[in-house]
Write an enzyme that holds these catalytic residues in place. Structure first.
Site, PDB file in Angstrom:
ATOM      1  CG  ASP A   9      -1.779   1.115   1.339  1.00 35.40           C
ATOM      2  OD1 ASP A   9      -1.991   1.924   0.374  1.00 35.40           O
ATOM      3  OD2 ASP A   9      -2.719   0.957   2.296  1.00 35.40           O
ATOM      4  CG  ASP A 105      -3.562   3.753  -3.251  1.00 36.83           C
ATOM      5  OD1 ASP A 105      -4.607   2.893  -3.772  1.00 36.83           O
ATOM      6  OD2 ASP A 105      -3.816   4.339  -2.260  1.00 36.83           O
ATOM      7  CD  GLU A 106      -5.134  -0.411  -0.796  1.00 35.99           C
ATOM      8  OE1 GLU A 106      -5.075  -1.463  -0.453  1.00 35.99           O
ATOM      9  OE2 GLU A 106      -5.953   0.562  -0.710  1.00 35.99           O
TER      10      GLU A 106
END
Length: 414
Positions: A9, A105-106
């Site tokens: 993350d 973003d992950e």
């Protein structure tokens, strides 16, 4: 061999990228937020300095400014974030081909069988991202995707957390149910009403009770809480099945009439139709999303006469659904249109000429696509949209945000 799953993350991703590109604001409280004028005035993310003032993701800009008057708010730059997302995934690809994005973003990564230990791989990725990209990540390490995700949330920023079979009861099970992936506020309240407050209590709960309360999802949550999730991490080269294509928007002002809604839905349907053609699919199901000025919302869906990628046919079906389901008891704040149930069929030519008209519309819209690709989305527009430019002057085709893929599809029929 037991699986080794990482969940990575990027910490405060949008704000971190903005601070990297704007040295003058790095030491200030910073938030990325939508436009107040366009009514998208919420905090999308904030940096660590802003977080110390209590600025929260999802709150209105005016609320954030009340907490932190010196807050620097910058508009989102999604092309820049996508560029950094791709660079981060290029680093991950040095360790595995099984990389499954969960938003920009992950990512989950399967590093089973790596020469180094999973924790060592996680630390190496953490250091590389920090050195090569200038942003930080938090990494969760576990034998399943759910606990790996829990681990990346457990310790932030710039950290690695290992959740293994010897410590998960001390770390995961003692945490509140809300910390488990997909347990939202409504589910948390319902679990609390049955005396289930922690993930451990959820794991030990009677599965028949969970099925009775939550249906099939109750069994899924029980599986998650017990660390029994076995869904694989998708290969980065595997194309995920597209189940639907849609766009929605919050309008600059409230919509008070059918003509207002028609204007906005026409723009949305044109974007949806264009995206259908780009993916080479046609759909027969249409769905609308409606949110009123008090933020109450609903969705409705129906089947169209034929599989289509023609915007006028999608618009007509969406507006018909809207007429049938809205009584104008309140003004509207936002609407959405999506198409699903993809397939193909042969056109049946009839005396009315409907098939010929459909084919002609398809050719016209493909020609419009070519013009817009060359000269931009506003190079050619419907004359009807020019009457209400305050509602029609937006570009959902270029501005739509990529959201996380649906996870529960893995459990269809569970």
């Amino acid at each position: 061999m037991e699986r080794a799953i990482l969940h990575i993350d990027c910490n405060k991703f949008y704000a971190s990228v903005e601070c990297l590109h704007r040295p003058e604001i790095r030491d200030k409280p910073v938030a990325v937020g939508g436009s107040t004028e366009e009514r998208r005035g919420i905090i999308l993310t904030k940096n660590e300095i802003a977080a110390r003032f209590g600025v929260a993701t999802g709150e209105a800009l005016w609320q954030a400014r009340r907490k932190c008057p010196q807050l620097v708010i910058v508009p989102p730059n999604f092309p820049l974030y996508m560029r950094f997302s791709k660079m981060a995934r290029a680093i991950y690809a040095d360790y595995s081909r099984q990389i499954e994005p969960f938003g920009l973003d992950e990512c989950w990564i399967d590093v089973t069988g790596a020469q180094k230990s999973p924790a060592a791989v996680a630390q190496e990725i953490r250091r590389r991202v920090k050195y090569e990209l200038g942003i930080t990540v938090s990494v969760g390490v576990s034998w399943n995707k759910i606990f790996a995700k829990f681990g990346s949330d457990y310790k932030k920023p710039d950290a690695v957390t290992v959740i293994n079979r010897s410590n998960y009861k001390d770390i995961v099970w003692k945490s509140p149910c809300a910390d488990l992936l997909f347990v939202g506020p409504a589910t948390t309240r319902k679990l609390s009403s049955y005396g289930i407050y922690t993930i451990g209590e959820l794991a030990r709960a009677d599965i028949s009770l969970l099925r009775a309360v939550f249906g099939k999802n109750g069994e899924v949550l029980h599986t998650f809480a017990n660390g029994l999730d076995s869904t694989p991490v998708c290969d980065m080269d595997a194309q995920q099945d597209i189940k639907s294509i849609g766009n929605s928007t919050t309008t600059p002002r409230d919509m008070h009439s059918f003509d207002d809604v028609k204007t906005v839905m026409t723009v949305l349907a044109e974007s949806v139709a264009r995206r259908l053609r780009e993916h080479g699919v046609k759909g027969r199901g249409v769905s609308i999303f409606v949110r009123d000025c008090e933020l109450h919302s609903f969705t409705r869906q129906a089947r169209m006469q034929r599989y289509t990628d023609v915007s006028s046919e999608i618009t007509a079906a969406a507006l018909e659904l809207f007429r049938e389901n809205w009584d104008w008891s309140r003004p509207l704040r936002g609407v959405g249109v999506s198409v699903f149930d993809f397939g193909t069929e042969y056109l049946q030519f009839d005396l009315s000429g409907s098939a010929q008209r459909h084919e002609k519309l398809e050719r016209v819209e493909r020609a419009v696509d070519d013009i817009r690709r060359r000269f931009g989305s506003y190079a050619i527009q419907r004359a009807s949209l020019l009457a209400k430019t305050d509602l029609s002057r937006f570009d959902p085709h270029e501005d739509h945000i990529i959201h996380p893929v649906g996870y529960f599809k893995e459990y269809k029929g569970a």
